[in-house]
Design a protein around this motif. Structure first.
Motif, PDB file in Angstrom:
ATOM      1  N   SER A   1       9.060  76.122  71.459  1.00  0.00           N
ATOM      2  CA  SER A   1      10.137  75.787  70.575  1.00  0.00           C
ATOM      3  C   SER A   1       9.708  75.612  69.028  1.00  0.00           C
ATOM      4  O   SER A   1       8.385  75.048  68.885  1.00  0.00           O
ATOM      5  CB  SER A   1      10.425  74.251  70.961  1.00  0.00           C
ATOM      6  OG  SER A   1      11.751  73.924  70.526  1.00  0.00           O
ATOM      7  N   ASN A   2      10.271  76.133  68.148  1.00  0.00           N
ATOM      8  CA  ASN A   2       9.549  76.187  66.834  1.00  0.00           C
ATOM      9  C   ASN A   2      10.562  75.636  65.745  1.00  0.00           C
ATOM     10  O   ASN A   2      11.303  74.814  65.890  1.00  0.00           O
ATOM     11  CB  ASN A   2       9.142  77.513  66.530  1.00  0.00           C
ATOM     12  CG  ASN A   2       7.536  77.461  66.525  1.00  0.00           C
ATOM     13  OD1 ASN A   2       6.922  76.614  65.790  1.00  0.00           O
ATOM     14  ND2 ASN A   2       6.802  78.326  67.147  1.00  0.00           N
ATOM     15  N   GLY A   3      10.810  76.536  64.461  1.00  0.00           N
ATOM     16  CA  GLY A   3      11.442  75.913  63.545  1.00  0.00           C
ATOM     17  C   GLY A   3      12.862  75.896  63.548  1.00  0.00           C
ATOM     18  O   GLY A   3      13.667  76.210  64.289  1.00  0.00           O
TER      19      GLY A   3
ATOM     20  N   VAL B   1       0.804  83.073  59.717  1.00  0.00           N
ATOM     21  CA  VAL B   1       1.445  82.211  59.020  1.00  0.00           C
ATOM     22  C   VAL B   1       2.372  81.366  59.825  1.00  0.00           C
ATOM     23  O   VAL B   1       3.107  82.017  60.730  1.00  0.00           O
ATOM     24  CB  VAL B   1       2.354  82.915  57.783  1.00  0.00           C
ATOM     25  CG1 VAL B   1       3.352  82.163  57.094  1.00  0.00           C
ATOM     26  CG2 VAL B   1       1.646  84.069  57.090  1.00  0.00           C
ATOM     27  N   THR B   2       2.322  80.115  59.695  1.00  0.00           N
ATOM     28  CA  THR B   2       2.918  78.944  60.892  1.00  0.00           C
ATOM     29  C   THR B   2       3.935  78.533  60.381  1.00  0.00           C
ATOM     30  O   THR B   2       5.136  78.056  61.284  1.00  0.00           O
ATOM     31  CB  THR B   2       1.661  77.797  61.232  1.00  0.00           C
ATOM     32  OG1 THR B   2       1.242  77.618  59.883  1.00  0.00           O
ATOM     33  CG2 THR B   2       0.395  79.021  61.860  1.00  0.00           C
ATOM     34  N   CYS B   3       4.183  78.009  58.910  1.00  0.00           N
ATOM     35  CA  CYS B   3       5.373  77.015  58.843  1.00  0.00           C
ATOM     36  C   CYS B   3       5.475  77.132  57.195  1.00  0.00           C
ATOM     37  O   CYS B   3       4.454  77.210  56.413  1.00  0.00           O
ATOM     38  CB  CYS B   3       5.155  75.592  59.501  1.00  0.00           C
ATOM     39  SG  CYS B   3       6.585  74.625  59.504  1.00  0.00           S
TER      40      CYS B   3
ATOM     41  N   GLY C   1      -2.896  75.354  60.868  1.00  0.00           N
ATOM     42  CA  GLY C   1      -1.863  74.197  60.139  1.00  0.00           C
ATOM     43  C   GLY C   1      -0.713  74.331  60.480  1.00  0.00           C
ATOM     44  O   GLY C   1      -0.118  75.481  60.968  1.00  0.00           O
ATOM     45  N   GLU C   2       0.060  73.245  60.284  1.00  0.00           N
ATOM     46  CA  GLU C   2       1.329  73.235  60.821  1.00  0.00           C
ATOM     47  C   GLU C   2       2.162  72.282  60.058  1.00  0.00           C
ATOM     48  O   GLU C   2       1.530  71.296  59.406  1.00  0.00           O
ATOM     49  CB  GLU C   2       1.684  73.013  62.136  1.00  0.00           C
ATOM     50  CG  GLU C   2       1.800  74.432  63.176  1.00  0.00           C
ATOM     51  CD  GLU C   2       3.233  74.870  62.523  1.00  0.00           C
ATOM     52  OE1 GLU C   2       4.160  74.342  61.963  1.00  0.00           O
ATOM     53  OE2 GLU C   2       3.528  76.088  63.408  1.00  0.00           O
ATOM     54  N   GLY C   3       3.492  72.108  60.389  1.00  0.00           N
ATOM     55  CA  GLY C   3       4.254  71.102  60.169  1.00  0.00           C
ATOM     56  C   GLY C   3       4.200  70.241  58.688  1.00  0.00           C
ATOM     57  O   GLY C   3       4.343  68.819  58.618  1.00  0.00           O
TER      58      GLY C   3
ATOM     59  N   MET D   1       4.551  68.485  72.805  1.00  0.00           N
ATOM     60  CA  MET D   1       5.718  68.758  71.944  1.00  0.00           C
ATOM     61  C   MET D   1       5.277  69.660  70.804  1.00  0.00           C
ATOM     62  O   MET D   1       4.037  69.675  70.382  1.00  0.00           O
ATOM     63  CB  MET D   1       6.028  67.308  71.676  1.00  0.00           C
ATOM     64  CG  MET D   1       6.492  66.360  72.341  1.00  0.00           C
ATOM     65  SD  MET D   1       7.702  65.015  71.591  1.00  0.00           S
ATOM     66  CE  MET D   1       9.154  66.087  71.585  1.00  0.00           C
ATOM     67  N   ASN D   2       6.377  70.469  70.227  1.00  0.00           N
ATOM     68  CA  ASN D   2       5.853  71.342  69.052  1.00  0.00           C
ATOM     69  C   ASN D   2       6.904  71.009  67.864  1.00  0.00           C
ATOM     70  O   ASN D   2       6.703  69.674  67.657  1.00  0.00           O
ATOM     71  CB  ASN D   2       5.987  72.856  69.489  1.00  0.00           C
ATOM     72  CG  ASN D   2       5.194  73.732  68.763  1.00  0.00           C
ATOM     73  OD1 ASN D   2       4.242  73.327  68.383  1.00  0.00           O
ATOM     74  ND2 ASN D   2       5.949  74.782  68.415  1.00  0.00           N
ATOM     75  N   ASP D   3       7.434  71.858  67.401  1.00  0.00           N
ATOM     76  CA  ASP D   3       8.021  71.774  66.084  1.00  0.00           C
ATOM     77  C   ASP D   3       9.143  70.680  66.228  1.00  0.00           C
ATOM     78  O   ASP D   3       9.818  70.664  67.267  1.00  0.00           O
ATOM     79  CB  ASP D   3       8.651  73.218  65.468  1.00  0.00           C
ATOM     80  CG  ASP D   3       8.570  73.103  64.126  1.00  0.00           C
ATOM     81  OD1 ASP D   3       8.695  72.116  63.236  1.00  0.00           O
ATOM     82  OD2 ASP D   3       8.567  74.314  63.361  1.00  0.00           O
ATOM     83  N   GLY D   4       9.582  70.095  65.097  1.00  0.00           N
ATOM     84  CA  GLY D   4      10.637  69.028  64.940  1.00  0.00           C
ATOM     85  C   GLY D   4      11.004  68.677  63.647  1.00  0.00           C
ATOM     86  O   GLY D   4      10.360  68.985  62.510  1.00  0.00           O
TER      87      GLY D   4
ATOM     88  N   PRO E   1       8.230  85.043  64.667  1.00  0.00           N
ATOM     89  CA  PRO E   1       8.931  83.825  63.798  1.00  0.00           C
ATOM     90  C   PRO E   1       8.473  82.507  64.308  1.00  0.00           C
ATOM     91  O   PRO E   1       8.371  82.242  65.440  1.00  0.00           O
ATOM     92  CB  PRO E   1      10.384  83.964  64.101  1.00  0.00           C
ATOM     93  CG  PRO E   1      10.639  84.632  65.679  1.00  0.00           C
ATOM     94  CD  PRO E   1       9.479  85.492  65.805  1.00  0.00           C
ATOM     95  N   ASP E   2       8.012  81.647  63.122  1.00  0.00           N
ATOM     96  CA  ASP E   2       7.300  80.350  63.825  1.00  0.00           C
ATOM     97  C   ASP E   2       8.183  79.283  63.061  1.00  0.00           C
ATOM     98  O   ASP E   2       9.203  79.118  63.449  1.00  0.00           O
ATOM     99  CB  ASP E   2       6.020  80.490  63.510  1.00  0.00           C
ATOM    100  CG  ASP E   2       5.001  79.480  63.895  1.00  0.00           C
ATOM    101  OD1 ASP E   2       5.659  78.333  64.311  1.00  0.00           O
ATOM    102  OD2 ASP E   2       3.906  79.530  63.983  1.00  0.00           O
ATOM    103  N   GLY E   3       7.451  78.459  62.042  1.00  0.00           N
ATOM    104  CA  GLY E   3       8.379  77.634  61.332  1.00  0.00           C
ATOM    105  C   GLY E   3       9.353  78.244  60.395  1.00  0.00           C
ATOM    106  O   GLY E   3       9.389  79.190  59.835  1.00  0.00           O
TER     107      GLY E   3
HETATM  108 CA    CA Z   1       5.099  76.187  64.732  1.00  0.00          CA
END
Ligand code: CA
Length: 285
Positions: free
Chosen positions: A147-149, A238-240, A16-18, A101-104, A197-199
């Motif tokens: 590239s993340n949070g 834990v992602t975001c 899960g993300e975003g 692409m990843n986090d944005g 560290p992620d989101g």
């Molecule tokens: Ca992420």
């Protein structure tokens, strides 16, 4: 931190993300990246719907003219849930099949900032981009691994940024008129035993909420980088996290179930941490 954490979606996401709060519809949009699905969670009914995307989408933002914009392996795509289809707005690394692409997130001018990463996590293979309102894409810097949070300070003078493999939260001076970055420095150094560290999101007190992959927690840090609080999550990956709800006082937390048989993994969690988040800005173009 007693924040009445509860699982609101039990069906496990692969990753899960975003999460993004949509005040227009009163729903939380979120993604399952390897599950290649877009989710729409309605907190009023508890109903979670999903649509197959057919590709790994790393993040999404709202679009001011309606619908969403997705950060896909080919670039930025305008997406209409009702039609269940998207239209490419601008290519990003579409000639490179090894990255996606990843986090944005959008800044307060409505530009869409998002980074890339290699599917196989090749160090330095990613980069960080911004798409202006006219759909023009600029590369801001390279040498990114995952590239993340990202989060902006309330006065827009600082962009906080996470490249996961640095184990850090970094900061840039941000010029919102020109959308330029300068003076990169480390604000938080996270020990490996606390996870990666992620989101990330920011609250109205200017404190950062950082999701820790393999850390089973969300950490709250002061703007100067001091650890202020630990929100324990009953899943390791834990992602975001994102503030949501009518008062922006609900914190939603996404998790991953890949490579584990933990029954708590992959659920969407929610709590009331006692502070509120800053409003989401939609993409202007
Ligand atoms: Ca992420």
């Amino acid at each position: 931190m007693d924040a009445r954490l509860e699982a609101v979606v039990d069906i496990p996401a692969v990753l899960g993300e975003g999460p993004v709060w949509d005040e227009r519809e009163g729903v939380l949009w979120w993604l399952d990246i390897p599950g290649q699905a877009l989710h729409r969670f309605d907190p009023a009914t508890g109903d979670d719907q999903s649509q197959a995307l057919g590709q790994e989408v790393g993040s999404l933002v709202l679009r001011q003219s309606g619908g969403l914009v997705l950060a896909t392996p080919d670039g930025f795509v305008a997406y209409d849930w009702a039609r269940g289809r998207g239209d490419l707005l601008a290519s990003v690394e579409s000639d490179n099949a090894t990255t996606r692409m990843n986090d944005g997130k959008c800044d307060r001018q409505g530009r869409f900032f998002a980074g890339t990463m290699a599917y196989d996590f090749t160090p330095g293979a990613g980069a960080f981009y911004v798409m202006d309102a006219d759909h023009n894409v600029r590369k801001l810097f390279g040498d990114v691994t995952i590239s993340n949070g990202l989060a902006w300070s309330a006065d827009d003078s600082t962009l906080y940024y996470i490249d996961t493999m640095t184990g850090s939260v970094e900061a840039f001076d941000f010029d919102i008129a020109a959308a330029t970055l300068s003076d990169r420095r480390t604000v938080v150094k996270i020990s490996e035993s606390d996870g990666l560290p992620d989101g990330m999101c920011i609250d109205t007190e200017g404190y950062l909420w950082v999701a820790l992959f393999n850390g089973g927690a969300v950490h709250r840090y002061s703007p100067s980088g001091a650890l202020d609080g630990v929100l324990e999550i009953p899943a390791q990956k834990v992602t975001c996290c994102a503030f949501a709800g009518d008062d922006l006082g609900d914190l939603y937390i996404t998790t991953a179930s890949q490579d584990t048989d933990d029954p708590n993994a992959g659920k969407l969690y929610r709590c009331r941490p006692g502070v509120t988040g800053t409003p989401v800005t939609a993409y202007a173009g």
